[in-house]
Write an enzyme that holds these catalytic residues in place. Structure first.
Site, PDB file in Angstrom:
ATOM      1  N   LYS A  16       0.739  -1.228   0.070  1.00 34.97           N
ATOM      2  CA  LYS A  16       0.019   0.028  -0.174  1.00 34.97           C
ATOM      3  C   LYS A  16       0.751   1.174   0.142  1.00 34.97           C
ATOM      4  O   LYS A  16       0.475   2.287  -0.573  1.00 34.97           O
ATOM      5  CB  LYS A  16      -0.758   0.099   1.203  1.00 34.97           C
ATOM      6  CG  LYS A  16      -1.868  -1.188   1.352  1.00 34.97           C
ATOM      7  CD  LYS A  16      -3.073  -1.064   2.188  1.00 34.97           C
ATOM      8  CE  LYS A  16      -1.900  -1.408   3.845  1.00 34.97           C
ATOM      9  NZ  LYS A  16      -1.635  -2.967   3.873  1.00 34.97           N
ATOM     10  N   THR A  42       6.325   0.556   3.512  1.00 34.42           N
ATOM     11  CA  THR A  42       7.817   0.670   3.042  1.00 34.42           C
ATOM     12  C   THR A  42       7.675   1.227   1.808  1.00 34.42           C
ATOM     13  O   THR A  42       7.110   1.143   0.733  1.00 34.42           O
ATOM     14  CB  THR A  42       8.578  -0.630   2.959  1.00 34.42           C
ATOM     15  OG1 THR A  42       8.392  -1.289   4.224  1.00 34.42           O
ATOM     16  CG2 THR A  42      10.018  -0.434   2.601  1.00 34.42           C
ATOM     17  N   ARG A 143     -16.263   4.783  25.484  1.00 32.94           N
ATOM     18  CA  ARG A 143     -16.363   6.365  25.903  1.00 32.94           C
ATOM     19  C   ARG A 143     -15.598   6.909  26.942  1.00 32.94           C
ATOM     20  O   ARG A 143     -15.707   7.742  27.748  1.00 32.94           O
ATOM     21  CB  ARG A 143     -17.685   6.530  26.098  1.00 32.94           C
ATOM     22  CG  ARG A 143     -18.898   6.358  24.817  1.00 32.94           C
ATOM     23  CD  ARG A 143     -20.098   6.382  25.237  1.00 32.94           C
ATOM     24  NE  ARG A 143     -20.558   5.123  26.042  1.00 32.94           N
ATOM     25  CZ  ARG A 143     -21.918   4.702  26.392  1.00 32.94           C
ATOM     26  NH1 ARG A 143     -22.659   5.312  25.611  1.00 32.94           N
ATOM     27  NH2 ARG A 143     -21.909   3.737  26.796  1.00 32.94           N
ATOM     28  N   GLN A 223      -3.430  -1.973   7.225  1.00 26.04           N
ATOM     29  CA  GLN A 223      -3.983  -3.335   7.362  1.00 26.04           C
ATOM     30  C   GLN A 223      -4.732  -3.932   6.059  1.00 26.04           C
ATOM     31  O   GLN A 223      -4.234  -3.167   5.045  1.00 26.04           O
ATOM     32  CB  GLN A 223      -4.946  -3.559   8.586  1.00 26.04           C
ATOM     33  CG  GLN A 223      -3.994  -3.497   9.730  1.00 26.04           C
ATOM     34  CD  GLN A 223      -3.781  -1.957  10.192  1.00 26.04           C
ATOM     35  OE1 GLN A 223      -4.914  -1.225  10.455  1.00 26.04           O
ATOM     36  NE2 GLN A 223      -2.597  -1.552  10.735  1.00 26.04           N
ATOM     37  N   THR A 238      -7.458  -7.047  12.989  1.00 32.44           N
ATOM     38  CA  THR A 238      -7.299  -6.119  13.882  1.00 32.44           C
ATOM     39  C   THR A 238      -8.304  -5.256  14.561  1.00 32.44           C
ATOM     40  O   THR A 238      -9.618  -5.841  14.292  1.00 32.44           O
ATOM     41  CB  THR A 238      -6.539  -4.837  12.879  1.00 32.44           C
ATOM     42  OG1 THR A 238      -5.808  -3.932  13.650  1.00 32.44           O
ATOM     43  CG2 THR A 238      -7.126  -4.347  11.898  1.00 32.44           C
ATOM     44  N   ARG A 302       8.906  -9.992  12.375  1.00 29.67           N
ATOM     45  CA  ARG A 302       8.809 -11.535  12.191  1.00 29.67           C
ATOM     46  C   ARG A 302       8.381 -12.050  10.646  1.00 29.67           C
ATOM     47  O   ARG A 302       7.982 -11.215   9.957  1.00 29.67           O
ATOM     48  CB  ARG A 302       7.289 -11.859  12.864  1.00 29.67           C
ATOM     49  CG  ARG A 302       7.485 -11.732  14.356  1.00 29.67           C
ATOM     50  CD  ARG A 302       6.170 -12.290  15.018  1.00 29.67           C
ATOM     51  NE  ARG A 302       4.717 -11.973  14.490  1.00 29.67           N
ATOM     52  CZ  ARG A 302       3.935 -11.212  15.161  1.00 29.67           C
ATOM     53  NH1 ARG A 302       4.110 -10.662  16.461  1.00 29.67           N
ATOM     54  NH2 ARG A 302       2.887 -10.820  14.783  1.00 29.67           N
ATOM     55  N   SER A 412       2.853  -3.629  -9.884  1.00 29.68           N
ATOM     56  CA  SER A 412       4.027  -3.255  -9.372  1.00 29.68           C
ATOM     57  C   SER A 412       5.314  -4.429  -9.515  1.00 29.68           C
ATOM     58  O   SER A 412       4.776  -5.650  -9.352  1.00 29.68           O
ATOM     59  CB  SER A 412       3.884  -2.896  -7.896  1.00 29.68           C
ATOM     60  OG  SER A 412       5.118  -2.923  -7.405  1.00 29.68           O
TER      61      SER A 412
END
Ligand code: GDP
Ligand code: IMO
Ligand code: MG
Length: 429
Positions: A16, A42, A143, A223, A238, A302, A412
């Site tokens: 992305k 990156t 909240r 994400q 997430t 990782r 890409s």
């Protein structure tokens, strides 16, 4: 000219950052609308590599960056990232970075709780980035979050910290982790206030004015759809919505302002944390993809799990994410493989299914049905035109388009900014 939203179509790290940086040349403003510094984007520009987590990728091109209210913001992480990119020669200050005044903050107690809970889960851990993202979103919905604007009101801040600490210290104590004191947190936040408040504003108003003047806005997702808290492989997800619709609520604009939705997918599949991964390869090919694709988490370090392209999953991401065109990245990593497999369905017991089931047990049980394709012997690495691609590589791209039911509008072929082939300009609508 419409705006463009860029989202991940797999489990993150699709490239992305590279695509947003590339597209940013055509935009005036780049907006982050969800996630936090769990993201790692990156960008490779000549000899320089930028690793961005919170800063919108447009800052590298000197574009105005906006951090929307849908993000969870760790102030220390932001200041450290600004210092890092400043050392690389970029200039980031209140003149080119604006932050929603109502953005919820990540405080040191959030990563502490994130890590304590992961440790308590043991084998069943989610594999979070440990950066407090989940706990911070929980506080927002409950909240009790501290928001950036609260730093301007010490009394409000003090009262809110009482409520927050009552909740968190109880939990941390129960998990056997260290607790926090109000005085230390209050002092830290009041110390940060003068450095952060100059960035704060109602960004919705700036975006509204920008829209009215015809400025082009690029929304940068973090994400990916399969990590979306509703549509992903729950609970191995997430804590935010990652679909394009979130760009509206996470920035403070209407849904019609989002514009064209571009989904980013790798030509194969990777995943960082735990959870189901039907096309995962535990063999030499998986190893090869990881080595060639340099598949190491930008944030966690990782090794990413690797596998074949899963067209069932990406098709699902196209549908629920609102993806109108696909940017396919890392085609070069497949160069020279004699044979490629693409998942076109799942076996679940006696049945064949064409989508990823919602139930965790079924998700873990599905096995892929593959279609096998011939690979190509030539190179796609660094290609900048369709004509440079081997015929079989074009066939692979065309087959993916058919299977996921979305056109590939951008390819890409290396980490480098300009090694990109544009078929259709997403800003052209
Ligand atoms: P993001 O989180 O979606 O922005 O992706 P990351 O930056 O975490 O991971 C993508 C990695 O792939 C980065 O190291 C990029 O430099 C690299 N990358 C992006 N596009 C390509 C490509 O087309 N080919 C290759 N070989 N690497 C790429
Ligand atoms: P970008 O924007 C890949 C994964 C974590 C874990 C799960 C939950 O670079 O694509 P969290 O810390 O968010 O609570 O962790 O989500 N995860 C990512 N995986 N790329 C990312 O961001 C990720 N952000 C979170 O590994 O499985
Ligand atoms: Mg990443």
């Amino acid at each position: 000219m419409p705006n463009v939203a860029v989202i991940g179509a797999q489990w993150g790290d699709e490239g992305k950052g590279k695509v947003v940086d590339w597209l940013a040349s055509r935009a005036e403003i780049v907006v982050r609308f969800q996630g936090g510094h769990n993201a790692g984007h990156t960008l490779v520009v000549g000899n320089e590599t930028y690793k961005l987590s919170l800063l919108p990728s447009g800052v590298v091109r000197g574009k105005l960056g906006v951090i929307g209210n849908g993000v969870v913001l760790d102030p220390q992480a932001l200041l450290a990232e600004i210092a890092r990119v400043t050392a690389q020669g970029l200039s980031v200050g209140p003149d080119n970075l604006r932050i929603a005044e109502n953005v919820p903050l990540i405080l040191p107690l959030h990563p502490a709780l994130d890590r304590a809970r992961e440790a308590a889960r043991g084998e069943r851990k989610i594999g979070t980035t440990g950066r407090g993202i989940g706990p911070a979103y929980e506080d927002k919905v409950a909240r009790r979050a501290i928001r950036l604007c609260d730093l301007a009101e010490p009394e409000t801040l003090s009262a809110k910290l009482d409520e927050l600490l009552l909740h968190h210290n109880t939990l941390l104590q129960g998990l056997g982790a260290e607790t926090f004191t109000k005085d230390a947190l209050l002092a830290e936040l009041l110390d940060l206030a003068p450095r952060l408040l100059p960035f704060a504003e109602p960004v919705w108003e700036r975006l509204d004015i920008a829209r009215a003047s015809g400025a082009r806005i690029l929304f940068e997702g973090a994400q990916a759809v399969m990590l979306d808290v509703d549509h992903g492989t729950y609970p191995f997800v997430t804590s935010s919505n990652t679909v394009a619709a979130t760009a509206a609520s996470g920035a403070g604009i209407g849904p019609s302002a989002i514009g064209t939705v571009l989904g980013i997918a790798k030509a194969y599949t990777t995943r960082v944390g735990s959870g189901p991964f039907p096309t995962e390869l535990d063999d030499a090919t998986g190893q090869l993809l990881g080595d060639r694709g340099r598949e190491f988490g930008t944030v966690t370090g990782r090794r990413r799990r690797c596998g074949w392209f899963d067209a069932v999953m990406v098709r699902q991401a196209v549908k629920v994410g609102g993806i109108e065109g696909l940017a396919l990245t890392k085609l070069d990593v497949l160069d020279g493989l004699p044979e490629l497999k693409v998942c076109v369905g799942y076996r679940l017991g006696e049945r064949t299914v064409k989508h990823l089931p919602a139930a965790a047990g079924a998700q873990a049980a599905v096995t892929p049905v593959y279609e096998t394709m011939e690979g190509w012997s030539g190179s796609t690495r660094g290609a900048r035109s369709w004509a440079e691609l081997p015929a079989q590589a074009i066939k692979y791209v065309r087959r993916i388009e058919e299977l996921v039911e979305a056109p590939v509008v951008l390819l890409s072929t290396s980490p480098e900014r300009d090694d990109t082939i544009l078929m259709k300009d997403p800003f052209a609508g």
